[in-house]
Motif scaffolding. Structure first.
Motif, mmCIF file in Angstrom:
data_model
loop_
_atom_site.group_PDB
_atom_site.id
_atom_site.type_symbol
_atom_site.label_atom_id
_atom_site.label_comp_id
_atom_site.label_asym_id
_atom_site.label_seq_id
_atom_site.Cartn_x
_atom_site.Cartn_y
_atom_site.Cartn_z
ATOM 1 N N GLU A 277 62.432 48.631 27.344
ATOM 2 C CA GLU A 277 61.756 47.435 26.925
ATOM 3 C C GLU A 277 60.467 47.311 27.617
ATOM 4 O O GLU A 277 59.885 48.131 28.348
ATOM 5 C CB GLU A 277 62.579 46.285 27.543
ATOM 6 N N ALA A 278 59.584 46.447 27.093
ATOM 7 C CA ALA A 278 58.331 46.352 27.400
ATOM 8 C C ALA A 278 58.365 45.783 28.996
ATOM 9 O O ALA A 278 59.327 45.211 29.291
ATOM 10 C CB ALA A 278 57.502 45.345 26.571
ATOM 11 N N VAL A 279 57.291 46.257 29.732
ATOM 12 C CA VAL A 279 57.447 45.600 31.053
ATOM 13 C C VAL A 279 56.003 44.905 31.319
ATOM 14 O O VAL A 279 54.840 45.532 31.166
ATOM 15 C CB VAL A 279 57.450 47.018 32.255
ATOM 16 N N GLU A 280 56.077 43.707 32.213
ATOM 17 C CA GLU A 280 54.601 43.269 32.352
ATOM 18 C C GLU A 280 54.134 43.664 33.704
ATOM 19 O O GLU A 280 54.862 43.628 34.755
ATOM 20 C CB GLU A 280 54.815 41.756 32.238
ATOM 21 N N PHE A 281 52.799 43.768 33.730
ATOM 22 C CA PHE A 281 51.978 44.223 34.731
ATOM 23 C C PHE A 281 51.003 43.165 35.050
ATOM 24 O O PHE A 281 50.665 42.709 34.233
ATOM 25 C CB PHE A 281 51.542 45.654 34.675
ATOM 26 N N HIS A 282 50.791 42.907 36.311
ATOM 27 C CA HIS A 282 49.536 42.217 36.609
ATOM 28 C C HIS A 282 48.398 42.873 37.054
ATOM 29 O O HIS A 282 48.376 43.930 37.871
ATOM 30 C CB HIS A 282 49.741 41.128 37.752
ATOM 31 N N LEU A 283 47.035 42.922 36.280
ATOM 32 C CA LEU A 283 45.865 43.759 36.478
ATOM 33 C C LEU A 283 45.472 43.414 37.845
ATOM 34 O O LEU A 283 45.295 42.056 38.193
ATOM 35 C CB LEU A 283 45.100 43.582 35.358
ATOM 36 N N PRO A 284 44.966 44.225 38.650
ATOM 37 C CA PRO A 284 44.203 43.893 39.687
ATOM 38 C C PRO A 284 42.833 42.898 39.576
ATOM 39 O O PRO A 284 42.365 42.965 38.650
ATOM 40 C CB PRO A 284 43.714 45.315 40.224
ATOM 41 N N ARG A 285 42.989 42.153 40.783
ATOM 42 C CA ARG A 285 41.799 41.208 40.561
ATOM 43 C C ARG A 285 40.913 41.279 41.971
ATOM 44 O O ARG A 285 41.343 41.405 42.982
ATOM 45 C CB ARG A 285 42.411 39.807 40.478
ATOM 46 N N LYS A 286 39.819 41.502 41.541
ATOM 47 C CA LYS A 286 38.528 41.522 42.724
ATOM 48 C C LYS A 286 37.591 40.559 42.036
ATOM 49 O O LYS A 286 36.883 40.842 40.922
ATOM 50 C CB LYS A 286 38.334 42.896 42.785
ATOM 51 N N PRO A 287 36.793 39.633 42.754
ATOM 52 C CA PRO A 287 35.699 38.667 42.325
ATOM 53 C C PRO A 287 34.740 39.685 41.927
ATOM 54 O O PRO A 287 34.356 40.628 42.768
ATOM 55 C CB PRO A 287 35.372 37.940 43.406
ATOM 56 N N GLY A 288 34.050 39.299 40.735
ATOM 57 C CA GLY A 288 32.785 40.028 40.335
ATOM 58 C C GLY A 288 32.898 41.417 39.615
ATOM 59 O O GLY A 288 31.807 42.042 39.212
ATOM 60 N N HIS A 289 34.159 41.618 39.466
ATOM 61 C CA HIS A 289 34.470 42.928 38.733
ATOM 62 C C HIS A 289 34.597 42.657 37.153
ATOM 63 O O HIS A 289 34.891 41.568 36.592
ATOM 64 C CB HIS A 289 35.777 43.503 39.307
ATOM 65 N N ALA A 290 34.370 43.936 36.439
ATOM 66 C CA ALA A 290 34.324 43.673 35.062
ATOM 67 C C ALA A 290 35.746 43.760 34.498
ATOM 68 O O ALA A 290 36.718 43.898 35.294
ATOM 69 C CB ALA A 290 33.531 44.878 34.532
ATOM 70 N N ARG A 291 35.822 43.560 33.170
ATOM 71 C CA ARG A 291 37.028 43.293 32.453
ATOM 72 C C ARG A 291 37.453 45.005 32.441
ATOM 73 O O ARG A 291 36.908 45.745 32.479
ATOM 74 C CB ARG A 291 36.724 42.932 31.286
ATOM 75 N N TRP A 292 38.778 45.038 32.271
ATOM 76 C CA TRP A 292 39.642 46.361 32.088
ATOM 77 C C TRP A 292 39.545 46.604 30.534
ATOM 78 O O TRP A 292 39.883 45.839 29.683
ATOM 79 C CB TRP A 292 40.942 46.282 32.758
ATOM 80 N N GLU A 293 39.218 47.909 30.480
ATOM 81 C CA GLU A 293 39.273 48.563 28.926
ATOM 82 C C GLU A 293 40.390 49.673 29.126
ATOM 83 O O GLU A 293 40.371 50.695 29.912
ATOM 84 C CB GLU A 293 37.767 49.067 28.927
#
Length: 105
Positions: free
Chosen positions: A42-58
């Motif tokens: 099954e699909a699994v949900e992840f939370h992408l790391p967050r750091k202020p001022g950082h770009a979007r994940w590609e």
């Protein structure tokens, strides 16, 4: 590690965390990378790391598509579902690494 029900793994590679220096004694910097592996049916949900001022994940690699990813991006801290039995490699461009590479001779 000891739970047989867990079939996913996320590995964050912090490009700003390198402790290497070049021949001119300048600190090496790189983009951040996130490797997400899901062996679950099954699909699994992840939370992408967050750091202020950082770009979007590609996306760089997505084993669920036959062609290169379409260029969609995700905000830092976003929830993201990884498809069943898939591998996904994401890159977060680092402004510091980009500036440092432009200063290279």
């Amino acid at each position: 590690w000891h739970d047989p029900q867990v079939r996913c793994l996320g590995m964050f590679l912090l490009g700003e965390g390198l402790e290497e220096y070049d021949a001119r004694n300048r600190r090496r910097l790189d983009d951040n990378f996130l490797l997400l592996l899901n062996a679950d049916p099954e699909a699994v949900e992840f939370h992408l790391p967050r750091k202020p001022g950082h770009a979007r994940w590609e996306p760089l690699i997505d084993t669920t598509v036959a062609v290169a990813p379409d260029g969609g991006t995700w905000a830092p801290g976003a929830k993201f579902a990884v498809s069943a039995r898939a591998l996904l490699l994401l890159r977060q461009p680092s402004p510091e690494a980009t500036r440092a590479s432009k200063d290279m001779p």
